[in-house]
Motif scaffolding. Structure first.
Motif, PDB file in Angstrom:
ATOM      1  N   CYS A  27       1.012 -54.582 -14.661  1.00  0.00           N
ATOM      2  CA  CYS A  27      -0.234 -54.914 -13.972  1.00  0.00           C
ATOM      3  C   CYS A  27      -1.407 -54.340 -14.769  1.00  0.00           C
ATOM      4  O   CYS A  27      -1.442 -53.133 -15.022  1.00  0.00           O
ATOM      5  CB  CYS A  27      -0.241 -54.337 -12.562  1.00  0.00           C
ATOM      6  SG  CYS A  27      -1.835 -54.555 -11.736  1.00  0.00           S
ATOM      7  N   CYS A  30      -3.408 -51.588 -12.244  1.00  0.00           N
ATOM      8  CA  CYS A  30      -2.849 -50.305 -11.806  1.00  0.00           C
ATOM      9  C   CYS A  30      -1.742 -49.806 -12.730  1.00  0.00           C
ATOM     10  O   CYS A  30      -1.240 -48.691 -12.563  1.00  0.00           O
ATOM     11  CB  CYS A  30      -2.342 -50.382 -10.370  1.00  0.00           C
ATOM     12  SG  CYS A  30      -0.833 -51.340 -10.172  1.00  0.00           S
ATOM     13  N   CYS A  46      -0.268 -58.388  -7.434  1.00  0.00           N
ATOM     14  CA  CYS A  46       0.422 -57.110  -7.615  1.00  0.00           C
ATOM     15  C   CYS A  46       0.688 -56.487  -6.243  1.00  0.00           C
ATOM     16  O   CYS A  46      -0.239 -56.299  -5.455  1.00  0.00           O
ATOM     17  CB  CYS A  46      -0.432 -56.160  -8.461  1.00  0.00           C
ATOM     18  SG  CYS A  46       0.220 -54.476  -8.518  1.00  0.00           S
ATOM     19  N   CYS A  49      -1.450 -52.912  -6.066  1.00  0.00           N
ATOM     20  CA  CYS A  49      -2.912 -52.787  -6.008  1.00  0.00           C
ATOM     21  C   CYS A  49      -3.596 -54.093  -5.619  1.00  0.00           C
ATOM     22  O   CYS A  49      -4.825 -54.172  -5.600  1.00  0.00           O
ATOM     23  CB  CYS A  49      -3.447 -52.319  -7.356  1.00  0.00           C
ATOM     24  SG  CYS A  49      -3.428 -53.603  -8.627  1.00  0.00           S
ATOM     25  N   HIS A  51      -3.958 -56.693  -7.255  1.00  0.00           N
ATOM     26  CA  HIS A  51      -4.576 -57.420  -8.363  1.00  0.00           C
ATOM     27  C   HIS A  51      -4.057 -58.850  -8.383  1.00  0.00           C
ATOM     28  O   HIS A  51      -2.863 -59.085  -8.279  1.00  0.00           O
ATOM     29  CB  HIS A  51      -4.245 -56.725  -9.693  1.00  0.00           C
ATOM     30  CG  HIS A  51      -4.660 -57.505 -10.905  1.00  0.00           C
ATOM     31  ND1 HIS A  51      -5.981 -57.640 -11.262  1.00  0.00           N
ATOM     32  CD2 HIS A  51      -3.940 -58.219 -11.821  1.00  0.00           C
ATOM     33  CE1 HIS A  51      -6.056 -58.394 -12.364  1.00  0.00           C
ATOM     34  NE2 HIS A  51      -4.834 -58.757 -12.712  1.00  0.00           N
TER      35      HIS A  51
END
Ligand SMILES: [Zn+2]
Ligand SMILES: [Zn+2]
Lengths: 283, 327, 283, 327
Positions: A27, A30, A46, A49, A51
């Motif tokens: 990722c 993070c 993700c 986090c 994302h």
């Protein structure tokens, strides 16, 4: 019209295997190392986090469209109007991206259903020439809008673009005019036009159809702007804050209607299509 | 503006010009006839002029388009029969990088709009070097809308490196502002004539250039990105701008070939700034001919032709997609 | 249609004499003491500091209109819907202002020519109830716009107003809706609408027809705003800069098209009418 | 919000309420039967309630309309079948003093827009006490335009002291923003139902209230200026606000008599905040009936009736002007 799995298998070709070879992805936000199949199962978000990874047009279409998808404009293929060549020739670059991404160009257009609603759908893909708009992108989107206008169905465009494609020069810039004109004809007939801005949406795409929609949705944390971050930083000679040009920043600045997490995106689109239709049709 | 190739070349010629005029002055007051020396110098001057400016590379044209003495939008607009400037976006600010208003062109009322760079440093700061903010594009849209309402032709002058790329422009939705200009010009039910008079940079230029007739001065440039920007984007190296300029096909001739530009307005040897009055006059005549021709068309015809024109632009070919045949 | 001098004499009645009695006026800006006749001869602009004195509707009309002026709506007279009374009753206030100003209400409407162009003209007058908009102002302006729409002539409104008239309560506020609707019908038919904002233009008038025009002209140094200066100062608890809400300030802020000195006003209006007509008609 | 007349009166009742509930609690656990005492106290409570709230003066209604517990736009909107908020003016900012978006009302899609004040101090600061900036009115206009495009009815909730009177609002052309709302609502080709739920202050309220059907809660107020503002303007003395309130005819009853308000939604004794669910339900039902009725009309009929309605409003009489007869 092909069934989605067939369509996907057909269009992706050998690429699908190639990409699956990369089993692990890190990722970028993070740092978490993610098993690619898990990531795909979580809509490329993700799990640690939230994302939002950039999605391929294929993954996007299969995550949004109910079942079948009838592609149009697939046979429109790029020329080389400038006879461009730098490290590689433009045709060589195109071939490379085609092999890498399984895409014939930076947008996939077609008709399908979302939550039971017929829609015209265009999905840009950053993995092909950075989602840049050349003739083919403009041509396919104009074609889609013209066909959607005939069929009187709403149109949704997922944007992901670094702007106009340098290698086609001014003919690339002219696609802003072409798509704008097509959007205008489509909406002036009373049709509903919606855009979903995904990471990143900048330049010639943001300054044309992306911001001409009735409703503009953006994915969480997508970078959206006219000028690129680097250009602005060079101009003002200082670093920009992290949240500058994010979807959330634009929401606060009033530029977009809503920011949606990818997991909620399809439901949101269905609700918006329902409103545009006039509400819930009840027995 | 130092570092302008054209300005540098003109330095050499300036020296020659000075000598010729000194000789002329001397010749007028002194008994010795120096006519033949003067004629020789003048011939040499013309020869150098041709050598230096006879053919310009794309990169040289980029510098010509940016020449500080090159006529700006207001040079054309103020040569019109009459001009009354209208200001503001009605919301936030009057952007000095855009000038516009009502004007008369041989008795015909028009709305004219142009990007305006400064003619000196102070004015350049005030006008943001001709790079409009969203407020400027919203003024453009408003004026185009007024023209549409009053059924007046729109005459635009394109002269910008591009839309302003600053923080507040992003905060005020530069993308939306430009997109809505494109929308307005796509739907305006009146003739639109756009003329690229200097540098036409990217979407910020196109926002004033969706037109029924696009004119371009011989040594102007019009490109998808500035050569520096293109080099930075593709090669992360702005110093390769010259290479980018030659690849981008940004000259009037190239764009005429592509069908993007309808008419090229010739410039005197050495560039428009060497005879501003003549260039301005010639350009306005060409614009007026376009306006007159377009005014004979109905709004429906205008809109249909405008749509078709942009719909056509581009190069592609039909290709059977291999994988899809697999079924 | 009456000749201007007759019309002026007729409508001004005895007031004209009364006002002429005040032979000298002190300029509120530079303090210069001015002979009233000289001031009138200079379009009520201070010859020393160019301060634009507030003009009466009569003076304005005679300074702008070519010759004749056909008033309409003069017979529309105010009622007293709230039965208002404070120090004086509302009808008594109206009578007082009528005697003082020679006006029947805060606006004079009619048809005339400006530089040879037929126009519908409304001129507000601050000397009658501070130019506030009650039913009669709304009614006369709506009537003018409806008639102008029939005749297809451009309309110019000179604003001068402290806002909505308190003594008519919500019926005064509703005149914003009435005038707006009339402007909308007028302009949607393709007619040209222009406003000239004079000192002061605020509140309900600025937030309705004043800012709905195709072209908005303001007189030099006129105060123009939504909220009154006092209200803003009370809200922010500090003094506002002098130039705040001036015409020049608004020009910079992009709110108006142009600021014009009164001496140049008529010529400017004629030029604007000429553009709106399509240019100069030549033999 | 201290200094609210209604809140102060409620303090006395709160004391009584507390005693009643204490007695009730005691009654449930103790052997002594206090039912009759409780009943007596409840009767007294009702009596006081009637005495205190049975008839409200205009000034009391002003305070009722401003009651901190009074349901706000979002209380109504969130009781709809579904709501998806849309944000922003597409140019400058998303103004939190305006909320709006798509909603479903018994299956029918609508666009709903309201002024939103805060329900506590923090939210009030964020929402500028429900006083919209120009950006807020531009959001209103945009959403009304979307409704028009998609042929959806517009349902608005009016609850504002007035438009924001700050410096930046003046700088961003508050007048223009409101004027363009009036323009949009005058031309929208769809049914518009506006409901005054709290304080309807001046042009800033009207910007959301040009409608085919105007509803008003019984104890709401709607006035040309706030009583304080009116007193300040007329008598340079804001403390005469109570007098202004009684003169301004700002109650639902007055405005119904004038033909400005079409329907009054009754409130429970003591005000809407005493039974929010019931008031919200009743209001939404009344709105829905209006929407249903108006949806049967064609756009042309809607526009014509809307025009006539506002065209009629006002009181005047015909009068021969004396001087003009002199000729
Ligand atoms: Zn992560
Ligand atoms: Zn003076």
């Amino acid at each position: 019209m092909m069934q989605m799995p067939d369509w996907l298998r057909a269009r992706r070709g050998k690429d699908a295997e190639g990409r699956d070879a990369a089993l692990w992805t890190k990722c970028p936000k993070c740092g978490e190392v993610l098993y690619r199949r898990d990531l795909a199962a979580n809509a490329f978000v993700c799990p640690r986090c939230a994302h939002h990874f950039r999605m391929s047009a294929f993954d996007r279409i299969s995550s949004i469209v109910d079942g079948d998808f009838a592609e149009i404009g697939a046979d429109i293929a790029p020329g080389d109007p400038l006879g461009w060549s730098d490290k590689k020739s433009y045709p060589a670059k195109l071939r490379g991206d085609r092999e890498k991404s399984g895409l014939s160009e930076a947008v996939v257009c077609g008709f399908g259903q979302i939550g039971g609603f017929d829609v015209a759908l265009a999905v840009m893909d950053f993995h092909f020439r950075g989602g840049t708009m050349g003739t083919v992108v403009g041509e396919r989107i104009a074609l889609l809008l013209e066909e959607a206008r005939k069929r009187k169905v709403p149109c949704i465009v997922f944007t992901a673009s670094g702007g106009a494609r340098m290698e086609e020069g001014m003919l690339a810039l002219m696609q802003m005019a072409k798509t704008t004109a097509a959007v205008t004809r489509f909406t002036e007939d009373g049709n509903f036009f919606m855009t979903v801005l995904t990471d990143p949406t900048t330049g010639g795409v943001s300054a044309s159809f992306a911001f001409q929609a009735d409703v503009i949705v953006a994915e969480s944390r997508a970078m959206i702007g006219f000028a690129g971050r680097r250009v602005i930083e060079q101009t003002i000679r200082q670093k920009l804050p992290d949240q500058f040009q994010t979807a959330e920043f634009l929401l606060e600045k009033g530029a977009i209607d809503m920011v949606v997490d990818r997991h909620a995106l399809k439901d949101t689109l269905v609700r918006l299509l329902e409103y545009a239709r006039g509400g819930v049709l009840r027995a | 503006m130092s570092g302008n190739l054209i300005v540098e070349r003109e330095r050499g010629l300036l020296e020659l010009e000075r000598r010729i005029s000194e000789l002329r002055a001397a010749n007028a007051t002194q008994p010795v006839d120096m006519s033949s020396e003067i004629a020789a110098l003048e011939a040499k001057y013309q020869q150098i002029l041709h050598e230096v400016f006879g053919t310009l590379s794309p990169w040289e044209k980029v510098h010509m388009a940016r020449h500080p003495g090159r006529p700006t939008s207001l040079d054309y607009i103020s040569a019109l029969e009459r001009f009354d400037e209208l200001h503001g976006d009605r919301q936030f600010r009057d952007d000095p990088a855009i000038v516009g208003g009502f004007a008369l062109m041989s008795g015909r009322a028009i709305v004219t709009i142009g990007q305006q760079r400064g003619r000196d440093t102070k004015e350049n700061l005030r006008r943001n070097f001709g790079m409009p903010a969203p407020e400027g594009y919203r003024k453009v849209r408003r004026l185009a809308h007024v023209a549409s309402r009053l059924n007046l032709p729109i005459v635009t002058f394109v002269d910008t490196k591009g839309a302003d790329p600053g923080i507040s422009s992003e905060e005020h939705a530069q993308s939306e502002a430009i997109a809505m200009c494109l929308h307005e010009f796509s739907t305006a039910r009146v003739p639109i004539v756009a003329t690229v008079i200097g540098e036409g940079g990217s979407g910020g230029a196109l926002a004033l250039a969706i037109a029924d007739s696009v004119l371009m001065l011989e040594h102007s440039t019009y490109s998808v990105a500035s050569p520096e920007g293109c080099a930075a984007i593709l090669w992360s190296d702005a110093s390769k701008a010259e290479e980018a300029a030659s690849r981008l096909k940004l000259t009037a001739g190239d764009l005429h070939d592509f069908g993007i530009v309808d008419e090229i307005v010739p410039e005197p040897l050495g560039g428009a700034h060497r005879d501003v009055a003549a260039v301005v006059g010639r350009t306005l005549s060409a614009i007026e001919m376009s306006v007159t021709r377009l005014s004979a068309l109905s709004p429906e015809e205008l809109l249909e032709e405008r749509y078709r024109k942009y719909r056509r632009l581009g190069t592609w070919h039909a290709e059977r997609m291999e994988p899809i045949g697999g079924r």
